[in-house]
Design an enzyme around this catalytic site. Sequence first.
Site, PDB file in Angstrom:
ATOM      1  N   GLU A 111     -24.245-106.834 -17.345  1.00  0.00           N
ATOM      2  CA  GLU A 111     -24.486-108.275 -17.278  1.00  0.00           C
ATOM      3  C   GLU A 111     -25.875-108.663 -17.780  1.00  0.00           C
ATOM      4  OE1 GLU A 111     -24.747-111.756 -13.869  1.00  0.00           O
ATOM      5  OE2 GLU A 111     -23.707-109.886 -13.432  1.00  0.00           O
ATOM      6  N   ASP A 112     -26.895-107.857 -17.475  1.00  0.00           N
ATOM      7  CA  ASP A 112     -28.275-108.273 -17.720  1.00  0.00           C
ATOM      8  C   ASP A 112     -29.000-107.485 -18.808  1.00  0.00           C
ATOM      9  OD1 ASP A 112     -28.017-110.181 -15.756  1.00  0.00           O
ATOM     10  OD2 ASP A 112     -28.807-108.908 -14.168  1.00  0.00           O
TER      11      ASP A 112
END
Length: 751
Positions: A94-95
């Site tokens: 996600e990051d």
Amino acid sequence: MATLHPSPVGSDQVPDPTTAKFRTLLETVHAHRPNDDPEIICKAWEFCVHHHQGQLRASGEPYIIHPLEVAQVLAEMKLDSTAIAAGLLHDAVEDTTVTTEDIVENFGEQVAHIVEGLTKIDKIEFANREDRQAENVRKMLLAMVTDVRVVIIKLADRLHNMRTLEHLPQERQESIARETLDIYAPLAHRLGMGKVRGELEDLAFRYVDAIGYEQVHESVEERRIEGEQFLKGVEETLKEKLRESDVKARVEWRIKRLYSIHQKLQKAQSSVDQVYDLLAIRVITASVQDCYAVFGLIHSIWRPVPGRIKDFIAMPRPNLYQSLHTTVMGEGGHQFEVQIRTEEMHRIAEEGIAAHWKYKAGNSPISARDEQRLAWVRQLVEWQREMTDPNEFLSMLKIDLYPEEVYTFTPKGKVLVLPKDSTPIDFAYSIHTEVGNTCVGAKVNGRMVQLRTRLRNGDIVEVVTQNGHTPSRDWLTFAKSPRARNKIKHWLNEHQRVRAIEIGKKLLEREGRRYKIALSRFNDADYARIAGESGVATAADLMAAIGFGKFSARQVLNKLSPGITAAQNAEADAAPGVEANPGGMSDAVKRLHLNARSDSLEVEGQNDLLVYRARCCNPIRGEEIVGYVTRGKGVAVHARSCPNVQNLLYEADRRIAVEWARSSADKNDRLTYPVKLTVFCDDRAGMLKEMTAIISDDSTNIRGVDSKSQETGEAIVEFVIDAEDVRHLNRLVTALRRIPGVREVQRTQKL
């Protein structure tokens, strides 16, 4: 086996405190699971440090601290190395630039599946934040069906985020805390994880209702010293009696958690002094037989309070919680609760599904007991197949996460646990879908009753069915269980959709004849194209939308053949007294009634619909709202929190996007909405004067006021005020709560 040391990483990448935390993590893993190989954890740590390098949290500390703390929580839960590695990697996709394929290549399919279930779906476009939240929760829970570690890691992730929430802006704090109370704390409860649930609730309570939190905290602290001294005395007395009776057990005591106290106060509208289980003793024994022996011993020492005895050993809760509960009267009139359970029951109550974690090298199946607990989770697969709307799925999930139970029996003695206030309809659907669909009546304890009759603990229910009988829309007004409601909605959707498609086709044909357009000239591709432009999936969905009134036949005809209808539309534009472009798109609504002007609400893509605020909830500017296309009455706009929304929105085709229009910059031109506030307070001189002064000082108009005194020395005061929006209303509620003697302020949605 790998050694218990962090994998070598450059000193410029990992600060010493972080390295120390990682060593602590490995020590915790080794203490709880000495046979696990920590190699995958060390590899995940090195991978995580590399890809999160340079990232910071809102607090300013290195981002790597967060996945490390999540992994520590999982290690303390005694989860396996695979789960802990996934906990370290849970934000990687996600990051960072890491892909799911990278996780598969480095850590295998199992870790990748868990991480994928935890990764938010940010690449998909959603109409609003609520749809995104609903789809994220749905994705996580469906992944949990095949590997429950997904949701356990998510709970650990949310727990650490809540512990560090003070570093975020206030709006984000409130949003995350509310989501925690709505979804994650109840989810922990459903999985039997009482310890995690309790901490999540108390952490969220502080941000969702700061004033309520302080009031409960102060009330508890005022009683803490006296309560602790009393409980210590009870503990000593009980230990002595246990020794005399030769019963092996250990005794604990505690003061009830703040959010749990708050919920009781809200429900009963009482003071902290009237919370029966504010003080609690827990007795943990070696066997079930000892539990009942202690139960009798307790009642021989202290007098039981009638109606406060519960046997969750004989009849466990749906999340497999087991314990004996009784409330007794101690010296000085102090009431306290006693919970009696075995060590095994205690582990289940505190840790839930994590208490019996049986993964060995990440492959062995979980226990039969956990499979029983996860039977509820298996229903999610069935739900998501029948619900295309993510918000509907989330709404049903919220109902099912935190039920109060009623225990009923079939004539053959099988126990069926249903939500509180369930009816024979809920009972019928809990047996089988066809039994529910064909239900025409029921016998409760041998007597025929109405289908809307509320069931009570111990009722023996026999369902009467009839072939060919079908569900009624009215059932939704009294069905309580998510399973029953979902099955009823699904049946109604399928059958009403068929009828709506027929109506839609007839309306379109009639409009075609009016404009002398032969619909046979259009093929399936034309209808599919218009469906896509209109935001629906198929031509059948387009016809259903026309039949339900979401689109007009003329709108669809204009898109199918704009050249042919142009002349007629031009004539209509030129005609006096006829509105121009009657079927075209617009940003605002034509008309609005019920104390609001036409610029108060907007319906997406419509300008020819009557729009009104529903009387049942009376939404005001700033509240989250839902539009529902009624038959012949236009669009009813409800607050999303309105209890009737659950009954109305079973037809996803009839929901329509609505929003509050931009408010006028001119203060004198702003709209106001009548709102009813109910204040529960002490009955003392000057109380009403203080309340009205606060409202008046805020330049708020008071439309009406009514007060009633109670025999208990309390008073109930009802105000009807003019509120501009939710912020204005919340400001007034906060100010009223600060008045000494005010116990609670509630908004009554229906005027």
